[in-house]
Design a protein around this motif. Structure first.
Motif, PDB file in Angstrom:
ATOM      1  N   GLU A 179      50.325  34.720   1.437  1.00 54.61           N
ATOM      2  CA  GLU A 179      50.374  33.150   1.408  1.00 54.61           C
ATOM      3  C   GLU A 179      50.527  32.587  -0.078  1.00 54.61           C
ATOM      4  OE1 GLU A 179      47.246  31.141   3.732  1.00 54.61           O
ATOM      5  OE2 GLU A 179      46.822  33.104   4.756  1.00 54.61           O
ATOM      6  N   CYS A 185      42.282  31.604   3.334  1.00 56.19           N
ATOM      7  CA  CYS A 185      41.426  30.693   2.913  1.00 56.19           C
ATOM      8  C   CYS A 185      39.874  30.953   3.603  1.00 56.19           C
ATOM      9  CB  CYS A 185      41.801  29.144   3.529  1.00 56.19           C
ATOM     10  SG  CYS A 185      42.952  28.422   2.794  1.00 56.19           S
ATOM     11  N   ARG A 214      54.252  32.470  -0.431  1.00 55.00           N
ATOM     12  CA  ARG A 214      54.937  31.384   0.338  1.00 55.00           C
ATOM     13  C   ARG A 214      54.610  30.049  -0.430  1.00 55.00           C
ATOM     14  NH1 ARG A 214      53.348  34.737   4.843  1.00 55.00           N
ATOM     15  NH2 ARG A 214      51.274  33.197   5.003  1.00 55.00           N
ATOM     16  N   SER A 257      53.405  25.497   2.348  1.00 51.69           N
ATOM     17  CA  SER A 257      52.102  25.239   2.555  1.00 51.69           C
ATOM     18  C   SER A 257      51.305  26.454   3.043  1.00 51.69           C
ATOM     19  CB  SER A 257      51.662  23.826   3.371  1.00 51.69           C
ATOM     20  OG  SER A 257      52.222  22.792   2.785  1.00 51.69           O
ATOM     21  N   PRO A 258      50.200  26.890   2.316  1.00 50.93           N
ATOM     22  CA  PRO A 258      49.189  27.994   2.777  1.00 50.93           C
ATOM     23  C   PRO A 258      48.463  27.289   4.085  1.00 50.93           C
ATOM     24  CG  PRO A 258      48.808  27.606   0.405  1.00 50.93           C
ATOM     25  CD  PRO A 258      49.744  26.254   1.046  1.00 50.93           C
ATOM     26  N   ASN A 259      47.862  28.167   4.952  1.00 51.98           N
ATOM     27  CA  ASN A 259      47.489  27.523   6.260  1.00 51.98           C
ATOM     28  C   ASN A 259      45.886  27.565   5.902  1.00 51.98           C
ATOM     29  OD1 ASN A 259      46.161  27.248   8.775  1.00 51.98           O
ATOM     30  ND2 ASN A 259      47.161  29.181   9.506  1.00 51.98           N
ATOM     31  N   PRO A 260      45.429  26.284   5.980  1.00 49.55           N
ATOM     32  CA  PRO A 260      43.854  26.157   5.664  1.00 49.55           C
ATOM     33  C   PRO A 260      43.061  26.963   6.406  1.00 49.55           C
ATOM     34  CG  PRO A 260      44.749  24.034   6.587  1.00 49.55           C
ATOM     35  CD  PRO A 260      46.009  24.992   6.389  1.00 49.55           C
ATOM     36  N   ASN A 261      43.426  27.324   7.830  1.00 51.66           N
ATOM     37  CA  ASN A 261      42.736  28.022   8.625  1.00 51.66           C
ATOM     38  C   ASN A 261      43.117  29.374   8.746  1.00 51.66           C
ATOM     39  OD1 ASN A 261      41.191  25.611   9.730  1.00 51.66           O
ATOM     40  ND2 ASN A 261      42.967  25.063  10.874  1.00 51.66           N
ATOM     41  N   GLY A 262      44.086  29.750   7.902  1.00 51.08           N
ATOM     42  CA  GLY A 262      44.509  31.237   7.698  1.00 51.08           C
ATOM     43  C   GLY A 262      43.151  32.002   7.105  1.00 51.08           C
ATOM     44  N   GLU A 263      43.724  33.573   7.119  1.00 46.62           N
ATOM     45  CA  GLU A 263      43.131  34.559   6.711  1.00 46.62           C
ATOM     46  C   GLU A 263      42.491  34.342   5.308  1.00 46.62           C
ATOM     47  OE1 GLU A 263      42.810  39.324   6.969  1.00 46.62           O
ATOM     48  OE2 GLU A 263      44.582  38.300   7.906  1.00 46.62           O
ATOM     49  N   TYR A 285      45.040  23.046  -0.399  1.00 45.64           N
ATOM     50  CA  TYR A 285      45.219  23.335   1.015  1.00 45.64           C
ATOM     51  C   TYR A 285      43.924  24.225   1.833  1.00 45.64           C
ATOM     52  CZ  TYR A 285      50.024  21.834   0.898  1.00 45.64           C
ATOM     53  OH  TYR A 285      51.135  20.864   0.863  1.00 45.64           O
ATOM     54  N   CYS A 286      43.091  24.714   0.748  1.00 46.64           N
ATOM     55  CA  CYS A 286      42.115  25.169   1.428  1.00 46.64           C
ATOM     56  C   CYS A 286      40.823  24.376   1.267  1.00 46.64           C
ATOM     57  CB  CYS A 286      41.732  26.744   0.469  1.00 46.64           C
ATOM     58  SG  CYS A 286      42.851  28.063   0.854  1.00 46.64           S
TER      59      CYS A 286
END
Length: 112
Positions: free
Chosen positions: A44, A61, A47, A53-59, A101-102
């Motif tokens: 992440e 964060c 990227r 953008s990092p995924n705020p609901n991703g693994e 983003y987190c």
């Protein structure tokens, strides 16, 4: 006689306060998560370096759930420093993007 005792007490208390605040302020924040648990963030972060953008609901964060914003920033900074040779921009820039983003305070810490 009371003046000497009062002066000695004052000097003792001032010395104790100086020692206490020196010890407290000299502690630097550390990451409480083992680095191997944070390896999932590298993809992440890579990227993020290239504007995705990092995924705020991703693994990644979610790895910081339960940590304060400062602890999260210190952990992310550790990851960034470990990959500094591959990062084409300022570590602080990437740290701020990622913290934003987190849903963390992006201005709480600077990678030094």
């Amino acid at each position: 006689m009371a003046t000497k005792a009062s002066s000695a007490s004052t000097v003792f208390l001032l010395s104790f306060n100086l020692l206490f605040f020196t010890l407290v302020s000299s502690q630097t924040p550390t990451c409480s998560r083992p680095n191997q648990d944070l390896g999932v963030c590298e993809a992440e972060l890579t990227r993020a370096f290239f504007g995705v953008s990092p995924n705020p609901n991703g693994e990644c964060c979610s790895r910081f759930d339960g940590l304060s914003d400062l602890e999260t920033a210190v952990c992310m900074c550790d990851i960034l420093k470990a990959n500094a040779s591959r990062i084409p921009v300022s570590l602080n820039t990437v740290l701020r993007i990622f913290l934003s983003y987190c849903d963390r305070n992006p201005n709480i810490y600077n990678c030094a």
